[in-house]
Design a protein around this motif. Structure first.
Motif, mmCIF file in Angstrom:
data_model
loop_
_atom_site.group_PDB
_atom_site.id
_atom_site.type_symbol
_atom_site.label_atom_id
_atom_site.label_comp_id
_atom_site.label_asym_id
_atom_site.label_seq_id
_atom_site.Cartn_x
_atom_site.Cartn_y
_atom_site.Cartn_z
ATOM 1 N N SER A 79 0.830 -1.206 0.000
ATOM 2 C CA SER A 79 0.000 0.000 0.000
ATOM 3 C C SER A 79 0.861 1.251 0.000
ATOM 4 C CB SER A 79 -0.916 0.010 1.226
ATOM 5 O OG SER A 79 -0.144 0.256 2.391
ATOM 6 N N ARG A 80 0.223 2.406 -0.196
ATOM 7 C CA ARG A 80 0.948 3.677 -0.171
ATOM 8 C C ARG A 80 1.597 3.930 1.177
ATOM 9 N NH1 ARG A 80 -3.660 7.327 -2.852
ATOM 10 N NH2 ARG A 80 -4.909 5.736 -1.881
ATOM 11 N N SER A 81 1.035 3.339 2.241
ATOM 12 C CA SER A 81 1.609 3.535 3.575
ATOM 13 C C SER A 81 2.737 2.543 3.866
ATOM 14 C CB SER A 81 0.511 3.400 4.636
ATOM 15 O OG SER A 81 -0.020 2.083 4.618
ATOM 16 N N ASP A 83 2.437 -0.822 3.909
ATOM 17 C CA ASP A 83 1.975 -2.089 4.468
ATOM 18 C C ASP A 83 1.786 -3.129 3.367
ATOM 19 O OD1 ASP A 83 1.755 -1.138 7.133
ATOM 20 O OD2 ASP A 83 -0.110 -0.127 6.584
ATOM 21 N N THR A 84 2.091 -4.380 3.678
ATOM 22 C CA THR A 84 1.839 -5.467 2.745
ATOM 23 C C THR A 84 0.337 -5.718 2.699
ATOM 24 O OG1 THR A 84 3.970 -6.481 3.204
ATOM 25 C CG2 THR A 84 2.275 -7.900 2.252
ATOM 26 N N CYS A 85 -0.208 -5.792 1.506
ATOM 27 C CA CYS A 85 -1.650 -5.995 1.344
ATOM 28 C C CYS A 85 -1.966 -7.486 1.284
ATOM 29 C CB CYS A 85 -2.142 -5.329 0.060
ATOM 30 S SG CYS A 85 -1.915 -3.543 0.063
#
Length: 158
Positions: A79-81, A83-85
Motif C-alpha cells: 500500500s501507499r503507507s 503495508d503489505t496488502c
C-alpha cells in the motif's frame, strides 16, 4: 513430441527431484515451447494450436459455469503507507459509476449546480469522475452503516 517433460529433463540434465534449478528451467522451457508451438491433442479443440485453444477452452468453461474469471497479482502488493496488502475474495456490491446515463447526470450536476470554492477542487472532481468505473460500495467487516438490502455488508466510503 508429446513427451516434452522427458526430453526437457534429458536436455537440462535433471537426475532427481532435488535438482531444483534444472527442474525449474525444464518446466519453463516446456511451458514456453508448449504454449508457443504446441498443438492440443484431446478434446473439442484437438488439432488447434495451444495459443488459440487456450482462449476457446477458457470461454467454454466460463460459459458452462465450470469456471470463473480470476486474476491475482504476480508479486507482493504494498500500500501507499508501506503495508503489505492481503487480498481476500469476498462478496461485495459494486456501483457502476462508468454507466453513461449516470455519468451524464453527474457531469451536468457538477457544471450547473455543484458550488466549489477552488478551481483545483473542481479539477480533482473532474479527474476522479474520468477514471471512475466500477467501485466497491460495500465491505463485509468493520464499523459503519449496514446496506439496507444486505445486512451482511457495511457501506464503504468513496
Amino acid at each position: 513430441t508429446s513427451l516434452s517433460a522427458v526430453d526437457a529433463c534429458k536436455e537440462f540434465k535433471v537426475k532427481s527431484q532435488n535438482d531444483r534449478v534444472q527442474l525449474e528451467a525444464a518446466k519453463g522451457a516446456c511451458y514456453r515451447l508448449g504454449f508457443s508451438y504446441g498443438t492440443l491433442l484431446v478434446g473439442p479443440f484437438a488439432g488447434e494450436p495451444v495459443q488459440a485453444a487456450k482462449v476457446k477452452v477458457r470461454e467454454q468453461l466460463i460459459a458452462s459455469g465450470e469456471a470463473l474469471s480470476y486474476a491475482e497479482p504476480e508479486t507482493e502488493v504494498v500500500s501507499r503507507s508501506g503495508d503489505t496488502c492481503v487480498v481476500a475474495l469476498t462478496d461485495q456490491w459494486y456501483l457502476k459509476y462508468g454507466e453513461a446515463e449516470w455519468r451524464s447526470q453527474v457531469e451536468g450536476h457538477m457544471k450547473s449546480t455543484l458550488e466549489l470554492y477552488s478551481p483545483d477542487t473542481r479539477a480533482r472532481f473532474d479527474k476522479s469522475l474520468a477514471w471512475l468505473g466500477e467501485w466497491a460500495c460495500s465491505r463485509s467487516f468493520g464499523l459503519g452503516t449496514r446496506l439496507p438490502w444486505d445486512e451482511a455488508c457495511v457501506i464503504e466510503s468513496l
